[in-house]
Design a protein around this motif. Sequence first.
Motif: not given
Length: 224
Positions: A91-96, A145-157, A194-203
């Motif tokens: 779940c958190e992997g998808e949110a990230l 929480a900050a890492l996944i805060s922009a996922c766009g899904s309140p339910t997932l959060l 990895r998050a700031l580098a927009r390395d989705t898979d790596g993050a």
Amino acid sequence: MTQNRDGAGTRAGDAYDAIRQAIRTGHFGPGERLRFSSLQALCGMSVTPVREALTRLTAEGFTVLDDHRGYSVARLSLAELRDITATRQLCEGEALRLAVMKGDADWEARVVAAHHLLARIPQGREGMPSVMREDWEARHGAFHAALISACGSPTLLEICGKLSLQADRYRRMSVSVSGAARDVLGEHRELLERALARDTDGAVEALREHYGRTAAMLANFFEP
């Protein structure tokens, strides 16, 4: 009537916070029977808000209800640890993944600020490195929480938040496991980079490994 209900709800919420904190910090240990007299003394309240708090804690998995013995603290188990860890990774992997894809400059600022605050203090208490600092735990939760805060899904959060609460007692235990030395600071730094580098898979992979290491260390505790 509304004010009375609001007051009762506030007291139940305060009782919930007090009892959950006592469980989190080990004041009440796994499997320990919870007596209403002790809980009322702890919360400074009547039995009604305490009972409401226990109902909520039981629904969240912190306590269990036995018809013959009453309420007790939920026991810890390797099976539950593995289940929580795998579900968090999913779940958190998808949110990230979504947050890295969608996050804007404000998201980046939140992540950087949360990591800065987390990195400035040690995980363990001074003189007691095997006991987690409360302020570190709060900043640790804020960073994730900050890492996944922009996922766009309140339910997932919301789901991720509940899973984090369920993992809390295991996370605290991991600090005291003998031989559990690891570069937690480095793991968080890798997540940030990895998050700031927009390395989705790596993050996402870094997050999975981060949670997996905690579970692997605790497996040695349950199966020495």
